[in-house]
Design an enzyme around this catalytic site. Sequence first.
Site, PDB file in Angstrom:
ATOM      1  N   SER A  58       0.830  -1.203   0.000  1.00  0.00           N
ATOM      2  CA  SER A  58       0.000   0.000   0.000  1.00  0.00           C
ATOM      3  C   SER A  58       0.867   1.256   0.000  1.00  0.00           C
ATOM      4  O   SER A  58       0.579   2.235  -0.699  1.00  0.00           O
ATOM      5  CB  SER A  58      -0.923  -0.001   1.226  1.00  0.00           C
ATOM      6  OG  SER A  58      -1.640   1.211   1.321  1.00  0.00           O
ATOM      7  N   GLY A  63       1.945   5.800  -0.869  1.00  0.00           N
ATOM      8  CA  GLY A  63       2.796   6.550   0.043  1.00  0.00           C
ATOM      9  C   GLY A  63       2.301   6.433   1.480  1.00  0.00           C
ATOM     10  O   GLY A  63       1.349   5.699   1.774  1.00  0.00           O
ATOM     11  N   LEU A  65       0.226   7.738   4.318  1.00  0.00           N
ATOM     12  CA  LEU A  65      -0.946   8.605   4.371  1.00  0.00           C
ATOM     13  C   LEU A  65      -1.106   9.313   5.713  1.00  0.00           C
ATOM     14  O   LEU A  65      -1.879  10.271   5.820  1.00  0.00           O
ATOM     15  CB  LEU A  65      -2.215   7.798   4.061  1.00  0.00           C
ATOM     16  CG  LEU A  65      -2.220   7.097   2.692  1.00  0.00           C
ATOM     17  CD1 LEU A  65      -3.528   6.343   2.491  1.00  0.00           C
ATOM     18  CD2 LEU A  65      -2.006   8.105   1.572  1.00  0.00           C
ATOM     19  N   GLU A  86       5.273   2.913  14.180  1.00  0.00           N
ATOM     20  CA  GLU A  86       6.330   1.960  13.840  1.00  0.00           C
ATOM     21  C   GLU A  86       5.949   1.056  12.674  1.00  0.00           C
ATOM     22  O   GLU A  86       6.808   0.709  11.840  1.00  0.00           O
ATOM     23  CB  GLU A  86       6.716   1.107  15.042  1.00  0.00           C
ATOM     24  CG  GLU A  86       7.938   0.240  14.767  1.00  0.00           C
ATOM     25  CD  GLU A  86       8.425  -0.536  15.971  1.00  0.00           C
ATOM     26  OE1 GLU A  86       9.294  -1.411  15.790  1.00  0.00           O
ATOM     27  OE2 GLU A  86       7.939  -0.282  17.086  1.00  0.00           O
ATOM     28  N   ARG A  87       4.684   0.663  12.559  1.00  0.00           N
ATOM     29  CA  ARG A  87       4.277  -0.180  11.426  1.00  0.00           C
ATOM     30  C   ARG A  87       4.494   0.577  10.109  1.00  0.00           C
ATOM     31  O   ARG A  87       4.974   0.013   9.120  1.00  0.00           O
ATOM     32  CB  ARG A  87       2.818  -0.599  11.558  1.00  0.00           C
ATOM     33  CG  ARG A  87       2.566  -1.659  12.626  1.00  0.00           C
ATOM     34  CD  ARG A  87       1.110  -2.052  12.704  1.00  0.00           C
ATOM     35  NE  ARG A  87       0.704  -2.849  11.547  1.00  0.00           N
ATOM     36  CZ  ARG A  87      -0.086  -2.426  10.573  1.00  0.00           C
ATOM     37  NH1 ARG A  87      -0.549  -1.184  10.572  1.00  0.00           N
ATOM     38  NH2 ARG A  87      -0.425  -3.219   9.575  1.00  0.00           N
ATOM     39  N   ARG A  88       4.120   1.853  10.098  1.00  0.00           N
ATOM     40  CA  ARG A  88       4.323   2.674   8.898  1.00  0.00           C
ATOM     41  C   ARG A  88       5.816   2.836   8.610  1.00  0.00           C
ATOM     42  O   ARG A  88       6.237   2.817   7.457  1.00  0.00           O
ATOM     43  CB  ARG A  88       3.658   4.037   9.083  1.00  0.00           C
ATOM     44  CG  ARG A  88       2.150   4.026   8.824  1.00  0.00           C
ATOM     45  CD  ARG A  88       1.487   5.277   9.351  1.00  0.00           C
ATOM     46  NE  ARG A  88       1.217   5.156  10.790  1.00  0.00           N
ATOM     47  CZ  ARG A  88       1.222   6.169  11.623  1.00  0.00           C
ATOM     48  NH1 ARG A  88       1.503   7.395  11.207  1.00  0.00           N
ATOM     49  NH2 ARG A  88       0.947   5.985  12.902  1.00  0.00           N
ATOM     50  N   GLU A 119      -1.036   4.860  21.408  1.00  0.00           N
ATOM     51  CA  GLU A 119      -1.237   4.506  20.005  1.00  0.00           C
ATOM     52  C   GLU A 119      -1.425   3.002  19.853  1.00  0.00           C
ATOM     53  O   GLU A 119      -2.304   2.541  19.115  1.00  0.00           O
ATOM     54  CB  GLU A 119      -0.053   4.965  19.155  1.00  0.00           C
ATOM     55  CG  GLU A 119      -0.324   4.794  17.667  1.00  0.00           C
ATOM     56  CD  GLU A 119       0.919   4.609  16.817  1.00  0.00           C
ATOM     57  OE1 GLU A 119       0.883   5.029  15.662  1.00  0.00           O
ATOM     58  OE2 GLU A 119       1.892   4.006  17.295  1.00  0.00           O
TER      59      GLU A 119
END
Length: 233
Positions: A58, A63, A65, A86-88, A119
């Site tokens: 994704s 990019g 988001l 952290e996942r992003r 978060e």
Amino acid sequence: MTSKSDKPYKAQANLDILFGTQETDSTPQTLKLNAIILPKTQPRRYFDPQKLDQLSLSVKTYGILENLLVRPIPSKPGVYELVAGERRYRAAVAANLDTVPVTIRDLTDSQALEIALVENLQREDLNPVEETEAILQLLANRLQLPDYFAVSSLLYKMQNMVAKKITDNVISNEQIEIVQQVFHDLGRMEWESFVSNRLPLLRLPLDVLEALRQGKIEYTKAKAIARLKDLTG
């Protein structure tokens, strides 16, 4: 650790509610990915490889988001520590991105830890082990205790006080109020339920605990193992 003057914790809040609107303004911009480092202590330990691959695809297409939240490291000019996202961040690394959108904010160690915990606690895919550990870390931060083992001990003492209707000063009223307020703000469960149903999970054998963390066994099965372990000592 959080000082008594810090703003109250609100689980569903944004940064302004967490720390007040008078804090340093957030600054959205982009940073080189290699200018961002991970914190030494990270609330989330396990990332599903398949879901991370999907997010990476994704990211390659659309990019990033939602901005990553970072804070400057005074001792390392030009270097920033990741606070949330952290996942992003991992997906951006996998997608070989050069830059990522970020929000830069000056935060204390205590504030950065609470935001990272909040978060993670807001995520729907958080497993019971991660949720339990995150709540304990949050309580340790608020109660100014060294680790979640000390928090667990305090919670068991609270449970014993209620069961035996003890009224002496084994635990201060301030500590009790902090525990009650955190669970009230989280809105997930009462502290009594947390002590009875979640704390026993952390006493499971490490292999069972890791299997639960990775979603390889059901929460109900892990609870049954925990009950059996309690009965057998």
